[in-house]
Design a protein around this motif. Structure first.
Motif, short mmCIF file in Angstrom:
data_model
loop_
_atom_site.label_atom_id
_atom_site.label_comp_id
_atom_site.label_asym_id
_atom_site.label_seq_id
_atom_site.Cartn_x
_atom_site.Cartn_y
_atom_site.Cartn_z
N SER A 95 -23.42 3.23 -24.15
CA SER A 95 -23.02 2.41 -25.40
C SER A 95 -21.87 2.80 -25.80
O SER A 95 -21.01 3.60 -25.62
CB SER A 95 -24.60 3.22 -26.52
N PRO A 96 -21.60 2.26 -26.99
CA PRO A 96 -20.14 1.64 -27.95
C PRO A 96 -20.36 3.46 -28.28
O PRO A 96 -21.58 3.74 -28.83
CB PRO A 96 -20.26 0.90 -28.68
N PRO A 97 -19.44 4.11 -28.80
CA PRO A 97 -19.64 5.44 -29.48
C PRO A 97 -19.79 5.51 -30.78
O PRO A 97 -19.44 4.19 -31.84
CB PRO A 97 -17.77 6.11 -29.14
N LEU A 98 -20.66 6.37 -30.66
CA LEU A 98 -21.34 6.73 -32.62
C LEU A 98 -21.03 7.76 -32.66
O LEU A 98 -21.39 8.90 -32.18
CB LEU A 98 -22.61 6.53 -32.47
N GLU A 99 -20.61 8.33 -33.82
CA GLU A 99 -19.82 10.02 -33.94
C GLU A 99 -21.27 10.01 -33.95
O GLU A 99 -22.41 9.74 -35.27
CB GLU A 99 -19.24 10.45 -35.76
N ASN A 144 -13.44 -1.16 -22.90
CA ASN A 144 -14.98 -1.49 -21.67
C ASN A 144 -15.40 -0.29 -22.00
O ASN A 144 -14.90 1.04 -21.99
CB ASN A 144 -13.73 -1.29 -20.70
N VAL A 145 -16.23 -0.88 -21.02
CA VAL A 145 -17.27 0.62 -20.64
C VAL A 145 -17.09 1.92 -20.26
O VAL A 145 -17.31 2.83 -20.41
CB VAL A 145 -18.45 0.00 -20.09
N ASN A 146 -15.90 1.71 -19.37
CA ASN A 146 -15.75 2.61 -18.57
C ASN A 146 -15.34 3.85 -19.87
O ASN A 146 -15.28 4.96 -19.72
CB ASN A 146 -14.87 2.58 -17.38
N ASN A 147 -13.83 3.37 -20.66
CA ASN A 147 -13.86 3.85 -21.81
C ASN A 147 -14.57 4.50 -22.84
O ASN A 147 -14.65 5.38 -22.99
CB ASN A 147 -12.68 3.47 -22.27
N TYR A 148 -16.05 4.40 -22.90
CA TYR A 148 -16.99 4.11 -23.46
C TYR A 148 -17.38 5.49 -21.89
O TYR A 148 -18.12 6.34 -23.55
CB TYR A 148 -18.28 2.89 -23.76
N ILE A 149 -17.84 5.56 -21.78
CA ILE A 149 -18.51 6.87 -20.84
C ILE A 149 -17.92 8.03 -20.55
O ILE A 149 -17.60 9.09 -21.79
CB ILE A 149 -18.67 6.08 -19.34
N GLY A 150 -16.21 8.22 -20.26
CA GLY A 150 -15.25 8.94 -20.71
C GLY A 150 -15.21 9.04 -22.06
O GLY A 150 -15.41 10.13 -22.38
N TYR A 151 -14.94 8.63 -23.18
CA TYR A 151 -14.98 8.84 -24.42
C TYR A 151 -16.45 9.60 -24.82
O TYR A 151 -16.42 11.01 -25.75
CB TYR A 151 -15.37 8.06 -25.43
N ASN A 152 -17.76 9.02 -24.42
CA ASN A 152 -18.95 9.80 -24.41
C ASN A 152 -19.18 11.05 -23.94
O ASN A 152 -19.87 12.18 -24.48
CB ASN A 152 -19.96 9.07 -24.02
#
Length: 82
Positions: A70-74, A5-13
């Motif tokens: 946004s979804p992660p991009l390396e 979910n978007v919370n995980n996008y935010i955290g990962y990014n």
């Protein structure tokens, strides 16, 4: 890597950006005026940052808010890695 979910996008990014910029969660927390624990909860996807905190984080990390949600991009955070 599958992000749910978007919370995980935010955290990962945020985590990836901190890593690439060689900054710590403590540094980000101090710059944004929140606790390290709060930043850690955001990074882990346990809490949603407020719009104002999200804006503060993006300004502090010198990235667009869209790059955080946004979804992660390396390697999308550092200039010259397009």
């Amino acid at each position: 890597m599958k992000i749910k979910n978007v919370n995980n996008y935010i955290g990962y990014n945020i985590s990836e950006c901190l890593y690439q910029k060689r900054k710590s969660q403590s540094w980000l927390a101090q710059k944004c005026g929140v606790s390290k624990s709060h930043i850690n909860q955001i990074v882990k996807g346990k809490v949603n940052p407020s719009i104002s905190l999200l804006t503060s984080i993006s300004k502090t990390l010198e990235i667009d808010v869209n790059a955080i949600v946004s979804p992660p991009l390396e390697k999308k955070f550092l200039k010259g890695n397009d």
